[in-house]
Write a protein that holds these residues in place. Structure first.
Motif, PDB file in Angstrom:
ATOM      1  N   ALA A  66      91.362  91.315  20.068  1.00 17.26           N
ATOM      2  CA  ALA A  66      92.361  90.400  20.317  1.00 17.26           C
ATOM      3  C   ALA A  66      93.433  90.711  21.318  1.00 17.26           C
ATOM      4  O   ALA A  66      93.817  89.888  22.184  1.00 17.26           O
ATOM      5  CB  ALA A  66      93.251  90.113  18.973  1.00 17.26           C
ATOM      6  N   ILE A  67      93.760  91.828  21.334  1.00 17.57           N
ATOM      7  CA  ILE A  67      94.862  92.146  22.550  1.00 17.57           C
ATOM      8  C   ILE A  67      94.173  92.193  23.793  1.00 17.57           C
ATOM      9  O   ILE A  67      94.840  91.734  24.703  1.00 17.57           O
ATOM     10  CB  ILE A  67      95.274  93.730  22.329  1.00 17.57           C
ATOM     11  N   LEU A  68      92.929  92.338  23.992  1.00 16.37           N
ATOM     12  CA  LEU A  68      92.095  92.174  25.254  1.00 16.37           C
ATOM     13  C   LEU A  68      92.228  91.051  25.738  1.00 16.37           C
ATOM     14  O   LEU A  68      92.089  90.545  26.905  1.00 16.37           O
ATOM     15  CB  LEU A  68      90.806  93.045  25.202  1.00 16.37           C
ATOM     16  N   GLN A  69      91.896  90.187  24.531  1.00  9.30           N
ATOM     17  CA  GLN A  69      91.812  88.687  25.001  1.00  9.30           C
ATOM     18  C   GLN A  69      92.993  88.106  25.274  1.00  9.30           C
ATOM     19  O   GLN A  69      93.263  87.091  26.410  1.00  9.30           O
ATOM     20  CB  GLN A  69      91.462  87.927  23.781  1.00  9.30           C
ATOM     21  N   SER A  70      94.264  88.504  24.873  1.00  5.16           N
ATOM     22  CA  SER A  70      95.498  88.258  25.015  1.00  5.16           C
ATOM     23  C   SER A  70      95.977  88.686  26.627  1.00  5.16           C
ATOM     24  O   SER A  70      96.619  88.049  27.263  1.00  5.16           O
ATOM     25  CB  SER A  70      96.772  88.799  24.051  1.00  5.16           C
ATOM     26  N   CYS A  71      95.212  89.871  27.060  1.00  4.06           N
ATOM     27  CA  CYS A  71      95.307  90.000  28.394  1.00  4.06           C
ATOM     28  C   CYS A  71      94.525  89.465  29.464  1.00  4.06           C
ATOM     29  O   CYS A  71      94.522  89.580  30.676  1.00  4.06           O
ATOM     30  CB  CYS A  71      94.874  91.714  28.591  1.00  4.06           C
ATOM     31  N   GLY A  72      93.559  88.303  28.994  1.00  2.00           N
ATOM     32  CA  GLY A  72      93.144  87.451  29.887  1.00  2.00           C
ATOM     33  C   GLY A  72      91.704  88.001  29.947  1.00  2.00           C
ATOM     34  O   GLY A  72      90.922  87.361  30.815  1.00  2.00           O
TER      35      GLY A  72
END
Length: 438
Positions: A66-72
Motif C-alpha cells: 500500500a505504501i509503495l502504491q501511494s508512492c506511484g
C-alpha cells in the motif's frame, strides 16, 4: 473450462496444504525451478521484497504494498491463503488477477505442468510471477507461504528481506525449537541484501546474525531501532502512532499486534529509502511528501490492497469482528484485545485446524464469553465435538455447531445490540464466515 471449473480443478487435482495438511506439502524446489525456467524466469523482470515470519507477514506485506502504491509504483502483491476467492492471492495495485488470465494460464500450461505433479502453491507461485511480468509491474511484495528456506517463493533475489517474528507453528515441517524455525525463516536472507528482523529472542537473534554474516547481508533488528515510539487505540478502531522519523501516523489496522507490525514496516521503509526506492525523508524538501505517502499506505491499506480479516469490523450494533489469528503467539495478543472490549455479552464463534496448539490457545480465551464451537470447511478442521470437549476441560461454556454458518445463525438469534461478536481461531473459520454469512 470456465473460471469456477478452473478453480475446482486447482483445488481438487493439486495437493494443497491449506486443505490437506502434510500430504499437500512438498519439500524442495525442483518443481519451482522447472516452472521458473519454463516461463523464462519472470521474477527477474521486476524488483521484489520478500516477507517471512510466523505472524504478521500478511499485514506487513499488504501495508508495504500500500505504501509503495501511494508512492506511484505499479505493485504486485502475492499472499496466501485466500479467504473468499483464489484471485485474492495475486493482485496488482489491489486489483485481483483476472479470471480470464487464471483460466488461460491453466489451459495453456497443463500439458507442461501436469507431468510435474506440482502442488497447488507451486503452481500458484509460478502463475503469480508470470502474471506480474506480463503486466509489467515495477515491484512485487512476495509473502512466504511456509517457512522460507525451501518455500517456492525463495527463488527470488529481493532488494529487501523482512522476517517479522518467530514463534511455534508448523513445527512438523520447520522444527520443534524456535532456533530451528528461525533457521528455516532465515533461509530467505540473500547475499549482500539487507534484512529487517521485526522481533527476535536471544536464541533466534544469533541464528539471524550468523546467517546474515555468512551472506554478508546488512541486518537491522527493528526492536533495536524503534520507529514506533507510542501507540494509542482510537474509538474508530484505528491506531494512532507517534514515530521517530515520520511524526504522527494513523494506522487503519487496529489489532494490538499491529503495533509491532507497524514498527517492522517503518523500519523496512527506512531501508527502502536507503536503497533509493522511496524518497529520503532526512532531506527536508522531501519530508512532507514522504510522510504523506506513508500515511496513505498505513491509513488505507484495506482499500488499497483488499486486505481482510485483521480485527475487521464487519457489522455494528452489535459489533461483529473477525480476525485470522490462528496460533498461540497470535492469541496472546487477541486475548488481550478481547479483554479490553466493553459489552453486555461476548459471543465467540471459534474453530481451529489440527496442527495448532489448541489446548494452550483455549487457556487464553475469556472465561465469561458464550462460545459457539465449530469446524471450518477444511479436512484439517478439528471436529466441533472435540473442540467442545477441550473447551469444557478449560472452563469454557458453549455449544457445538457443524459449520460456521450454523454457529453464526444461532448467534444472530440470541445477540443483542449491546453485545459483541467475535469470529476466529483460524483463517478458514474467517473465510467461511466471509463467504457464507455476510
Amino acid at each position: 473450462m470456465n473460471y469456477q471449473e478452473t478453480c475446482n480443478y486447482l483445488f481438487s487435482q493439486l495437493p494443497m496444504f491449506e486443505k490437506q495438511g502434510a500430504s499437500g506439502y512438498k519439500e524442495g524446489l525442483a518443481n519451482t525451478k522447472a516452472l521458473d525456467e519454463h516461463f523464462d524466469h519472470p521474477h527477474r523482470n521486476y524488483r521484489t521484497i520478500h516477507v517471512a515470519g510466523t505472524n504478521g507477514k500478511g499485514s506487513c506485506s499488504h501495508t508495504l504494498a500500500a505504501i509503495l502504491q501511494s508512492c506511484g509504483y505499479k505493485v504486485g502483491l502475492y499472499t496466501s491463503p485466500h479467504l473468499v476467492d483464489y484471485r485474492e492471492r495475486i493482485r496488482i495495485n489491489g486489483t485481483p488477477i483476472s479470471k480470464d488470465y487464471v483460466v488461460d494460464f491453466v489451459e495453456k500450461e497443463r500439458s507442461f505442468f501436469e507431468p510435474l505433479h506440482p502442488t497447488f502453491f507451486e503452481l500458484a507461485t509460478a502463475m503469480a510471477f508470470k502474471y506480474f511480468s506480463d503486466m509489467h509491474i515495477d515491484v512485487a511484495v512476495v509473502e512466504v507461504g511456509l517457512g522460507g528456506r525451501l518455500d517456492c517463493t525463495n527463488i527470488i533475489s529481493p532488494m529487501l528481506s523482512v522476517i517479522t517474528n518467530i514463534s511455534f507453528d508448523h513445527t512438523q515441517f520447520l522444527g520443534d525449537t524456535l532456533e530451528k524455525i528461525a533457521a528455516e525463516k532465515a533461509g530467505i536472507i540473500k547475499q549482500m541484501t539487507p534484512v529487517v528482523i521485526g522481533e527476535a529472542t536471544d536464541g533466534t537473534r544469533g541464528v539471524f546474525e550468523d546467517k546474515a554474516r555468512e551472506a554478508q547481508a546488512p541486518i537491522i533488528f527493528a526492536e533495536d531501532q524503534p520507529e514506533v515510539l507510542s501507540a494509542e487505540a482510537q474509538k474508530d478502531g484505528t491506531m494512532l502512532y507517534q514515530t521517530a522519523s515520520y511524526g504522527e501516523l494513523k494506522g487503519e489496522l487496529g489489532g494490538l499486534y499491529q503495533v509491532r507490525n507497524t514498527n517492522t514496516i517503518l523500519c523496512a521503509v527506512r531501508q527502502l529509502e536507503k536503497i533509493g526506492l522511496l524518497c529520503e525523508c532526512r532531506k527536508t524538501e522531501n519530508q512532507a511528501k514522504c510522510r504523506e505517502e506513508i500515511q496513505q499506505g498505513l491509513g488505507k491499506v484495506c482499500e488499497l490492497t483488499g486486505l481482510q480479516g485483521r480485527w475487521q469490523t464487519v457489522k455494528t450494533n452489535p459489533q461483529v469482528v473477525c480476525d485470522t489469528g490462528h496460533n498461540l503467539a497470535g492469541w496472546e495478543y487477541l486475548s488481550r484485545q478481547l479483554a479490553n472490549v466493553k459489552c453486555r455479552n461476548m459471543h465467540i464463534v471459534f474453530g481451529m485446524v489440527d496442527d495448532k496448539d489448541v489446548t494452550n490457545v483455549m487457556k487464553l480465551l475469556p472465561k465469561d464469553a458464550i462460545y459457539y464451537f465449530t469446524k471450518p470447511e477444511s479436512k484439517r478442521g478439528i471436529p466441533e465435538a472435540k473442540l467442545l470437549l477441550i473447551a469444557n476441560e478449560n472452563g469454557l461454556n458453549g455449544n457445538a455447531f457443524p459449520s460456521v454458518y450454523e454457529a453464526y445463525k444461532m448467534v444472530r438469534e440470541v445477540v443483542a445490540r449491546e453485545d459483541f461478536v467475535f469470529i476466529g481461531g483460524s483463517s478458514y473459520v474467517v473465510a467461511d464466515f466471509l463467504k457464507n454469512c455476510i
